[in-house]
Design an enzyme around this catalytic site. Structure first.
Site, mmCIF file in Angstrom:
data_model
loop_
_atom_site.group_PDB
_atom_site.id
_atom_site.type_symbol
_atom_site.label_atom_id
_atom_site.label_comp_id
_atom_site.label_asym_id
_atom_site.label_seq_id
_atom_site.Cartn_x
_atom_site.Cartn_y
_atom_site.Cartn_z
ATOM 1 C CG PHE A 91 -1.587 -1.388 1.149
ATOM 2 C CD1 PHE A 91 -2.896 -1.358 0.374
ATOM 3 C CD2 PHE A 91 -1.679 -2.145 2.293
ATOM 4 C CE1 PHE A 91 -3.442 -2.831 0.199
ATOM 5 C CE2 PHE A 91 -2.355 -3.563 2.260
ATOM 6 C CZ PHE A 91 -3.204 -3.719 1.265
ATOM 7 C CE LYS A 127 5.712 -1.663 2.465
ATOM 8 N NZ LYS A 127 4.910 -0.301 1.982
#
Length: 314
Positions: A111, A131
């Protein structure tokens, strides 16, 4: 995924973005589930709110593999909204999904920036590397995925930059203020994510949230706010050199936010690459969805500004 509504499980459903995600899933008619830590007294109200919405609540820890696998086996889609300190805990979610062949899509907690296409100062780069590790593990496990690059949360950064809850005469500008950023309202981030999580077009793809009405610079944002409030704000520029020095001198995790500010508002990484014909952009994929533009969010802030939660990095 067929005509029936997919069953969606949200990890981190009581968190800042997670609450929006759960509400968006319910509003779109999906049977919705959350996996959360056992309820403490401070979370009881939200727990009851979920139940009143028809959400199925699984209580357990991320270390309780049997509970996680049992929950995952009841759904079609898994969306993680775990906060930064828990990003690597998603290896446990991946392990649980590997034992549940019913899962048609996994959306890991990202996000933010498109981590495979940008880079940052070391404190922020370390976060993006985590990530990437989750991305590569998802791919290695053969799990169908959608990676969400939602860029920046609009309510969070409007609050951070303009402080609409207060009557201030002063504003800080990072760098020269010209870099373009993408500020997406949190409700829209959740709505786009739910849509993408069940869309065959986004399977094993990255989707980027870059609606044209949400591309602004700090100077754009400040000028709009001055016009709407009828005020003139005193501006102090914080140089790139000062931000870099802070990222190097502040201890962990205080060094992460300044490195993020550098990447977004000085380096301008969110708009540093052009989208091509192979890229998926949310407002183009879902033109029927009416997103809240930055200008419209500023109008909301004049009357009832949202109160974002401070981000946690450790």
């Amino acid at each position: 995924m067929g005509s029936e509504k997919s069953k969606i499980l949200v990890f981190g459903g009581r968190g800042y973005l997670g609450k929006y995600m759960v509400k968006a899933s319910v509003s779109m008619g999906h049977p919705t589930y959350v996996y959360v830590r056992p309820v403490d007294p401070s979370k009881l109200q939200l727990h009851h709110e979920f139940e009143s919405m028809g959400v199925t609540v699984f209580q357990g820890e991320l270390d309780e593999e049997e509970k996680m696998v049992a929950a995952v086996k009841q759904v079609d889609v898994v969306i993680s909204t775990l906060a930064v300190p828990q990003h690597l805990e998603q290896f446990k979610i991946i392990h649980a999904i590997k034992q549940a062949p019913n899962i048609k899509r996994f959306v890991p907690s990202e996000f933010g920036n498109e981590v495979d296409r940008v880079s940052g100062l070391p404190p922020f780069q370390a976060l993006m590397e985590n990530k990437k590790r989750i991305r590569r593990a998802t791919e290695s496990a053969g799990i169908p995925f959608t990676y969400v690059s939602a860029n920046s949360f609009a309510a969070y950064f409007v609050d951070f930059l303009l402080h609409p809850h207060q009557t201030l005469q002063h504003v800080s500008i990072y760098g020269n203020g010209d870099a373009k950023v993408v500020l997406n309202f949190e409700e829209d981030v959740a709505a786009y994510t739910i849509k993408a999580s069940v869309d065959p077009r986004t399977c094993n793809r990255v989707i980027i949230y870059r609606p044209p009405g949400n591309i602004v610079s700090q100077l754009d944002l400040i000028s709009s706010w001055e016009k709407k409030t009828g005020t003139t704000l005193q501006r102090t520029h914080i140089s790139e050199q000062d931000i870099i020095k802070l990222s190097e001198s502040l201890p962990f995790p205080e060094n992460i936010p300044v490195a993020i500010l550098h990447n977004i508002f000085i380096k301008g990484d969110q708009m540093s690459f052009e989208l091509n014909a192979n890229d998926l952009e949310a407002s183009e994929l879902y033109p029927e969805y009416k997103y809240t533009s930055v200008d419209e969010l500023l109008d909301i802030c004049l009357v009832n500004p949202p109160k974002p939660k401070l981000a946690a990095f450790a």
